[in-house]
Structures are given as C-alpha cells and as structure tokens.
Design an enzyme around this catalytic site. Structure first.
Site, PDB file in Angstrom:
ATOM      1  N   ASP A 150      -3.812   3.851 -15.804  1.00 25.58           N
ATOM      2  CA  ASP A 150      -2.788   4.124 -15.502  1.00 25.58           C
ATOM      3  C   ASP A 150      -2.669   3.158 -17.400  1.00 25.58           C
ATOM      4  O   ASP A 150      -3.648   3.280 -18.706  1.00 25.58           O
ATOM      5  CB  ASP A 150      -2.016   3.482 -14.853  1.00 25.58           C
ATOM      6  CG  ASP A 150      -2.381   2.135 -14.996  1.00 25.58           C
ATOM      7  OD1 ASP A 150      -3.263   1.754 -15.504  1.00 25.58           O
ATOM      8  OD2 ASP A 150      -2.055   1.256 -14.590  1.00 25.58           O
ATOM      9  N   CYS A 205      -7.117   1.714 -13.757  1.00 23.80           N
ATOM     10  CA  CYS A 205      -5.481   0.341 -13.445  1.00 23.80           C
ATOM     11  C   CYS A 205      -6.532  -0.668 -14.438  1.00 23.80           C
ATOM     12  O   CYS A 205      -7.758  -0.696 -14.773  1.00 23.80           O
ATOM     13  CB  CYS A 205      -5.085   1.306 -12.359  1.00 23.80           C
ATOM     14  SG  CYS A 205      -5.427   0.106 -11.300  1.00 23.80           S
ATOM     15  N   THR A 231      -6.479  -3.604 -12.272  1.00 24.12           N
ATOM     16  CA  THR A 231      -7.504  -3.912 -10.874  1.00 24.12           C
ATOM     17  C   THR A 231      -8.005  -3.193 -10.539  1.00 24.12           C
ATOM     18  O   THR A 231      -9.269  -3.905 -10.042  1.00 24.12           O
ATOM     19  CB  THR A 231      -6.742  -4.708 -10.279  1.00 24.12           C
ATOM     20  OG1 THR A 231      -6.212  -3.733  -9.328  1.00 24.12           O
ATOM     21  CG2 THR A 231      -5.536  -6.002 -10.448  1.00 24.12           C
ATOM     22  N   HIS A 259     -24.928   5.535  -0.045  1.00 23.25           N
ATOM     23  CA  HIS A 259     -23.928   5.625   1.813  1.00 23.25           C
ATOM     24  C   HIS A 259     -22.792   6.127   2.467  1.00 23.25           C
ATOM     25  O   HIS A 259     -23.091   6.654   3.182  1.00 23.25           O
ATOM     26  CB  HIS A 259     -24.346   3.854   2.365  1.00 23.25           C
ATOM     27  CG  HIS A 259     -25.564   2.923   1.917  1.00 23.25           C
ATOM     28  ND1 HIS A 259     -25.377   1.844   2.353  1.00 23.25           N
ATOM     29  CD2 HIS A 259     -26.634   3.530   1.786  1.00 23.25           C
ATOM     30  CE1 HIS A 259     -26.393   1.536   2.277  1.00 23.25           C
ATOM     31  NE2 HIS A 259     -27.327   2.643   1.718  1.00 23.25           N
ATOM     32  N   HIS A 300     -26.818   7.724   7.102  1.00 22.68           N
ATOM     33  CA  HIS A 300     -24.804   7.640   6.401  1.00 22.68           C
ATOM     34  C   HIS A 300     -24.160   8.867   6.725  1.00 22.68           C
ATOM     35  O   HIS A 300     -22.651   8.643   6.706  1.00 22.68           O
ATOM     36  CB  HIS A 300     -25.683   7.347   4.937  1.00 22.68           C
ATOM     37  CG  HIS A 300     -25.867   6.224   5.277  1.00 22.68           C
ATOM     38  ND1 HIS A 300     -25.393   5.075   5.363  1.00 22.68           N
ATOM     39  CD2 HIS A 300     -27.805   5.991   4.534  1.00 22.68           C
ATOM     40  CE1 HIS A 300     -26.854   3.798   5.354  1.00 22.68           C
ATOM     41  NE2 HIS A 300     -28.009   4.797   4.630  1.00 22.68           N
TER      42      HIS A 300
HETATM   43  C1  RB5 Z   1      -0.019  -2.568 -13.959  1.00 18.02           C
HETATM   44  O1  RB5 Z   1       0.558  -3.789 -14.631  1.00 18.02           O
HETATM   45  C2  RB5 Z   1      -0.981  -2.799 -13.411  1.00 18.02           C
HETATM   46  O2  RB5 Z   1      -0.726  -3.612 -11.801  1.00 18.02           O
HETATM   47  C3  RB5 Z   1      -1.965  -1.706 -12.880  1.00 18.02           C
HETATM   48  O3  RB5 Z   1      -2.757  -1.442 -13.944  1.00 18.02           O
HETATM   49  C4  RB5 Z   1      -3.086  -1.726 -11.267  1.00 18.02           C
HETATM   50  O4  RB5 Z   1      -3.985  -2.875 -11.413  1.00 18.02           O
HETATM   51  C5  RB5 Z   1      -2.478  -1.932 -10.007  1.00 18.02           C
HETATM   52  O5  RB5 Z   1      -3.162  -1.688  -8.710  1.00 18.02           O
END
Ligand code: RB5
Length: 150
Positions: free
Chosen positions: A8, A65, A67, A98, A133
C-alpha cells in the site's frame, strides 16, 4: 521461483528495495502496485496477491504496508496462505524452515530497507524442513479443508 509483490502507500519504498534485491538474485517477480502517492486500502493489494499464490500462479508473495500487520491479517484469510510478519532474520529463517510460509509481510514504518533486504533474502532462499513440521502444517491445511465456510 515466481514472486508476486505489492504494497500500500505505506510500503512503497521497501517494495522498490525488494524488487532491486530480486533483480540482483535473478528471481522473477511481478509487481501488483500500488501506483499511489495517496492513501489506499491494504486489503485491495493483499487479497489479490494471496489469491494468486494460493491458486499456484505464483510460488510466493511479498506484501509491504506501514506495519505489515494489515497485510498479514488479510493474506491469512485466503485458504492455502501461510503469511508471516517477520521483522528479524531469525524469524524469517524459522518461518520458512518450520511453517513453510508462502507469503512474507513487512512493515516499512517498523524496519529500514537494509534489514528488509536481509529478511527477504533469507526468506526467499531458506527451504522448508518438513518432518515433524510438515505434520503441523498439515493440521492447518486439514482444518481449512474441513471447513467449507473458510
Ligand atoms: C496505513 O496508514 C496503514 O494503516 C497500513 O499501511 C498498515 O500499517 C495497516 O496495517
């Protein structure tokens, strides 16, 4: 190996870094976006990549993304996907050995490009160990296959 990669708006830079890495490694990949400088919704990128891996069109997927969490949650909703959110090299290696993970999720707001490269390189080159595994992974697959609503 053929890899499907997407991000994203929060993961664009690491996505570009990992495409350069795969060029260096001679790994074939296809980039599924985003072509964005504005905010987009991570499931719109995670789900198509996960489906392409689950259907066998691609061997592996990489999703980035902010996080890595949203991408990993969405990808793991697709039957046949074992997506790992890995922000250290130990986990990257272990989750291939694993868990036989077929999708890797990373968070660009959590780690830098250098660590992302190391993680992806290890994850792309480490083999599944099988054995005990495999029995564990098979239990997840059996659960998926015995639940028609999944
Ligand atoms: C976008 O602001 C953020 O929420 C997205 O990139 C991600 O971290 C979502 O889990």
């Amino acid at each position: 190996m053929k890899v499907a990669i997407a991000s994203d708006h929060g993961g664009i830079h690491i996505r570009q870094e990992l495409k350069a890495l795969m060029d260096e490694m001679g790994i074939q990949y296809e980039d599924f976006g985003c072509e964005c400088d504005t905010s987009v919704d991570y499931p719109d990128y995670a789900l198509p990549v996960a489906k392409k891996v689950a259907e066998g069109e691609f061997d592996r997927g990489i999703l980035v993304c902010g996080t890595g969490i949203g991408m990993s949650i969405a990808a793991n909703k697709v039957k046949g996907i074992r997506c790992a959110l890995a922000h250290d090299t130990f986990s990257a290696r272990a989750t291939r050995q694993h868990n036989d993970t077929n999708v890797l999720a990373l968070g660009e707001r959590v780690i830098g490009p250098g660590l992302a490269r190391d993680i992806a390189q290890i994850w792309l080159t480490t083999e599944f160990e099988g054995g005990r595994h495999e029995n564990r992974v098979n239990k997840i697959t059996e659960y998926e296959n015995s639940n028609p609503t999944l």
